[in-house]
Design an enzyme around this catalytic site. Structure first.
Site, PDB file in Angstrom:
ATOM      1  N   GLU B  62       7.602  24.903  44.214  1.00 21.28           N
ATOM      2  CA  GLU B  62       8.243  23.818  44.733  1.00 21.28           C
ATOM      3  C   GLU B  62       9.053  23.922  45.744  1.00 21.28           C
ATOM      4  O   GLU B  62       9.326  23.053  46.548  1.00 21.28           O
ATOM      5  CB  GLU B  62       9.026  23.035  43.512  1.00 21.28           C
ATOM      6  CG  GLU B  62       8.196  22.418  42.284  1.00 21.28           C
ATOM      7  CD  GLU B  62       7.505  23.268  41.426  1.00 21.28           C
ATOM      8  OE1 GLU B  62       7.665  24.503  41.370  1.00 21.28           O
ATOM      9  OE2 GLU B  62       6.603  22.818  40.791  1.00 21.28           O
ATOM     10  N   HIS B 131      11.548  18.589  30.095  1.00 27.98           N
ATOM     11  CA  HIS B 131      10.902  17.857  30.569  1.00 27.98           C
ATOM     12  C   HIS B 131      11.406  16.133  30.269  1.00 27.98           C
ATOM     13  O   HIS B 131      10.460  15.369  29.904  1.00 27.98           O
ATOM     14  CB  HIS B 131       9.411  17.698  29.987  1.00 27.98           C
ATOM     15  CG  HIS B 131       8.204  18.724  30.523  1.00 27.98           C
ATOM     16  ND1 HIS B 131       8.633  19.972  30.730  1.00 27.98           N
ATOM     17  CD2 HIS B 131       7.217  18.567  31.432  1.00 27.98           C
ATOM     18  CE1 HIS B 131       7.669  20.686  31.249  1.00 27.98           C
ATOM     19  NE2 HIS B 131       6.887  19.889  31.649  1.00 27.98           N
TER      20      HIS B 131
HETATM   21  C1  TPP Z   1       8.238  24.552  38.070  1.00 25.65           C
HETATM   22  C2  TPP Z   1       6.941  23.954  37.307  1.00 25.65           C
HETATM   23  N1  TPP Z   1       6.225  23.078  38.152  1.00 25.65           N
HETATM   24  C3  TPP Z   1       5.324  22.475  37.589  1.00 25.65           C
HETATM   25  C4  TPP Z   1       5.115  22.252  36.396  1.00 25.65           C
HETATM   26  C5  TPP Z   1       3.908  21.379  35.912  1.00 25.65           C
HETATM   27  N2  TPP Z   1       2.793  22.092  35.015  1.00 25.65           N
HETATM   28  C6  TPP Z   1       2.889  22.486  33.835  1.00 25.65           C
HETATM   29  S1  TPP Z   1       1.539  23.522  33.320  1.00 25.65           S
HETATM   30  C7  TPP Z   1       1.253  23.619  35.009  1.00 25.65           C
HETATM   31  C8  TPP Z   1      -0.009  24.627  35.252  1.00 25.65           C
HETATM   32  C9  TPP Z   1       0.156  25.863  35.106  1.00 25.65           C
HETATM   33  O1  TPP Z   1      -0.735  26.586  35.223  1.00 25.65           O
HETATM   34  P1  TPP Z   1      -1.021  28.231  34.838  1.00 25.65           P
HETATM   35  O2  TPP Z   1       0.125  28.743  35.220  1.00 25.65           O
HETATM   36  O3  TPP Z   1      -2.314  28.443  35.236  1.00 25.65           O
HETATM   37  O4  TPP Z   1      -0.967  28.057  33.114  1.00 25.65           O
HETATM   38  P2  TPP Z   1      -1.995  27.415  32.106  1.00 25.65           P
HETATM   39  O5  TPP Z   1      -1.550  26.055  32.038  1.00 25.65           O
HETATM   40  O6  TPP Z   1      -3.393  27.321  32.697  1.00 25.65           O
HETATM   41  O7  TPP Z   1      -1.903  28.208  31.179  1.00 25.65           O
HETATM   42  C10 TPP Z   1       1.816  22.799  35.733  1.00 25.65           C
HETATM   43  C11 TPP Z   1       1.751  22.828  37.220  1.00 25.65           C
HETATM   44  C12 TPP Z   1       5.943  22.986  35.460  1.00 25.65           C
HETATM   45  N3  TPP Z   1       5.965  22.774  34.248  1.00 25.65           N
HETATM   46  N4  TPP Z   1       7.010  23.761  36.029  1.00 25.65           N
END
Ligand code: TPP
Ligand code: MG
Lengths: 322, 343
Positions: B62, B131
């Site tokens: 971000e 959230h």
């Molecule tokens: C700071 C932040 N940015 C964006 C999000 C939205 N978000 C939730 S899960 C996710 C993907 C995360 O991917 P990864 O780290 O690979 O974990 P996975 O979900 O595959 O376990 C995103 C972008 C968030 N929760 N927090």
């Protein structure tokens, strides 16, 4: 990382049981979410169970601390939280591990060494480093483990945590569950070079990649990092290669996955793989009985949690301040 | 050519983005999952296909998203970026507060940061504490920023375009519970509005009810409930939280002599308090104590049974309207009076 050693049948069966507990739990959560008994965002970990079962087998539940993400039901169960208390939390019941305050994506069970999911990507990493920082002063010998996804490797907090931990030799393990996607976007399109563990050398700590669908391999890699960390030699980065065999969230149609990918992942998922190995030496009836026992345990836990009363709104203002 | 189209709130946002990308070649659109996947709520669907490389997906970074937008804006681009949830702003607040808001002021206009940051916020059943926050007051506190909170399908379109056309950094706070609430006629391709201004959504004579964002719909429902008790509430949709259109609010309060401000955010330190202070400072004569309806000072619990006890709704707002119309002592307006969880 780690030299594989022959596993005893008992250990293999323990891994199988631990992974089945997570899988059946997640399947039941999927059902409860679909029927509307559970509401809101739910992130299942189907396919990634070997990471949780393997890593927790290398930790000391009496003193170590785990910091998972919103995709944390598997970690929570592997830390020993009873499925009943976890179901109750997801169902918003008074009897949930947090009395309904945490929910699926932000629950915590410190009495089991599970110090909280995090729904802010990457936010658990600096906190885990802090838990490790405390260990360098309190003589506990505690090791902290931060688990996060491949996508979290691009979050500033994770970079800061790794450098902070490395420069202070903190007893923390950064465990990346690389399931190849962050939400709907492939990690391959978000990093140059897909060897996430290779970043470790830039921070001056050991890093390695492990088969994240093999619980014994994960356990060995984590055990080696734990030994190093407890010995005062600082952090490590482990990249566990795995796949989620479900959507990012429930209802995710996964249009972004290329044809055949999911089928390949299903053929290699950790439970199917371990079962295939065990069937060569262990009577099938014995394996089936184990599976049925765990299935019944989950069904019973779910039924009991569903019968519990909803969280009590008269308590909602409690515990904000000391 | 101005025309009317049947659009959902999400489609109205999409239409505004398409128009901006189409009419302003200097615009860019980027954020997490916005391009190829079309957004986690489907809001940005089809834009990558239509506008190519000006629409792209970013890593989960971000600070890089917002900082990148600031830097690109200083060099002539007009970035529109998405922060998927308002809660995620907090990992990149430096780029908003210390950076974007300062560019024009310190350089005395030599460089500017005309960026638009779209986000969405608020509580929805089962959403966790990270959230579900309503953070408009955090941004509204910062001079140099503009903050829009579109409550209707039409405003989802109009306010976003006003934000993109505006030469200041603008945060547009949408609400995910509105995205897919059905289609309504939305006027598109009309003139670009100024980035300010409240609207009276329901004229009334007895009590001024100021609100914004998704709470508008609860407020209109509350006004109907109050009407059943013979209370005629005037509902004002602030639309822009910064700059806040106090002229419209004060003119209404002069007529009604009563004020209720309802928002989903916490009352303590909230924008409602700012409005009450401005009304007090204006010297307008009030016939009863002004009231705030908002979330009590507590974290947001996930369980629906708990969240219901803290998130304001039509009933809690109607209750405030009734108390306001009945008079009410000044003491009752002190913190917490409108805060007590009900049900
Ligand atoms: C700071 C932040 N940015 C964006 C999000 C939205 N978000 C939730 S899960 C996710 C993907 C995360 O991917 P990864 O780290 O690979 O974990 P996975 O979900 O595959 O376990 C995103 C972008 C968030 N929760 N927090
Ligand atoms: Mg991932």
């Amino acid at each position: 990382m780690g030299t594989p050693m022959p596993e005893t049948a008992a250990t293999q069966l323990d891994f199988l049981e631990s992974m089945l507990r997570i899988r059946f739990f997640e399947e039941e959560v999927g059902r409860l979410r679909a029927e509307g008994s559970i509401v809101g965002s739910v992130h299942l970990c189907n396919g990634q169970e070997a990471v949780h079962a393997g890593a927790c087998a290398a930790l000391d539940p009496s003193r170590d601390a785990v910091f998972p993400t919103y995709r944390g039901h598997g970690w929570t169960l592997a830390c020993g939280v009873p499925p009943y208390a976890l179901f109750a939390e997801l169902l918003g019941r008074q009897t949930g591990v947090n009395g309904g305050r945490g929910g699926s994506a932000y629950l915590t069970a410190p009495e089991y060494g599970m110090y909280g999911e995090n729904s802010i990507v990457g936010a658990g990493a600096p906190i885990a480093a802090g838990a490790a920082l405390a260990a360098t002063f309190d003589g506990s010998g505690r090791v902290a483990l931060a688990a996060f996804g491949d996508g979290a490797m691009n979050q500033g907090a994770v970079h800061e945590a790794m450098n902070f931990a490395a420069v202070r030799d903190l007893p923390v393990i950064f465990l990346v569950e690389n399931n190849h996607y962050s939400e709907l976007t492939p990690i391959a399109s978000m990093v140059r070079g897909d060897r996430l563990f290779a970043r470790a050398s830039a921070y001056g700590m050991p890093g390695g990649r492990v088969d994240g669908n093999d619980p014994a391999a994960v356990r060995d890699a984590v055990a080696q990092a734990v030994e190093r960390a407890r010995g005062g030699h600082g952090p490590a980065l482990i990249e566990a290669m795995t796949q989620r065999i479900v959507g990012h969230y429930i209802g995710d149609a996964q249009h972004y996955r290329p044809p055949g990918e999911l089928e390949a992942a299903l053929a290699d998922e950790p439970i199917a793989r371990l079962l295939a190995t065990l069937r060569e030496t262990i009577p099938h009836a014995e394996l089936d009985a184990l599976s049925e026992r765990v299935r019944a345990e989950i069904a019973d836990a779910s039924a009991r949690a569903q019968a519990d009363p909803p969280a009590d709104p008269s308590t909602v203002l409690e515990h904000l301040y000391a | 050519m101005p025309e009317t189209r049947d659009l959902s709130y999400a489609e109205a946002v999409n239409a505004a983005l398409a128009r901006a990308l189409d009419e302003r070649p200097e615009t860019l659109l980027f954020g997490e999952d916005v391009a190829l996947p079309g957004g986690v709520f489907g809001v940005t669907k089809g834009l990558r296909r239509r506008f190519g490389e000006r629409v792209f997906d970013t890593p989960i970074s971000e600070s890089a998203i917002i900082g990148g937008a600031v830097g690109a804006a200083m060099f002539g681009r007009r970035p529109i970026v998405e922060i998927m949830w308002a809660d995620f702003f907090l990992v990149a607040l430096d780029q908003v507060v210390n950076q974007a808001a300062n560019v024009r002021y310190v350089s005395r206009g030599a460089v500017t940061a005309p960026i638009t940051i779209r986000t969405q916020q608020g509580s929805a059943p089962g959403a966790c504490a990270q959230h579900s926050q309503s953070l408009e007051a955090v941004f509204a506190h910062v001079p140099g920023l503009r903050v829009a909170m579109p409550a209707t399908h039409q405003d989802a379109y109009d306010l976003l375009l006003a934000a993109v056309w505006c030469d200041d950094p603008v945060i547009v706070i949408e609400n995910r519970t509105l995205y897919h609430t059905g289609r309504r006629p939305v006027g598109v391709n009309g003139g670009i509005q100024p980035a300010e201004g409240a609207l009276i959504r329901r004229p009334g004579a007895d009590v001024t009810l100021l609100t914004w964002g998704a709470m508008l719909h609860a407020a209109l429902e509350a006004a109907e409930l109050a009407a059943g008790r013979g209370i005629d509430a005037e509902v004002i949709d602030a639309r822009w939280i910064r700059p806040l259109d106090l002229d419209t609010v004060l003119a209404s309060v002069e007529r009604t002599g009563r004020l209720v401000v309802a928002h989903e955010a916490h009352t303590t330190g909230g924008v409602g308090g700012e409005v009450l202070a401005a009304v007090a400072e204006s010297g307008v004569r009030l016939r009863s104590a002004p009231l705030r309806v908002g979330a009590p000072p507590v974290r947001m619990p996930a369980a629906p049974a708990l969240a219901r006890a803290v998130v304001p709704n039509a009933l809690t707002i109607a209750d405030a309207l009734i108390r306001s119309a009945a008079g009410g002592s000044v003491g009752a307006a002190a913190e917490g009076a409108a805060d007590v969880p009900r049900r």
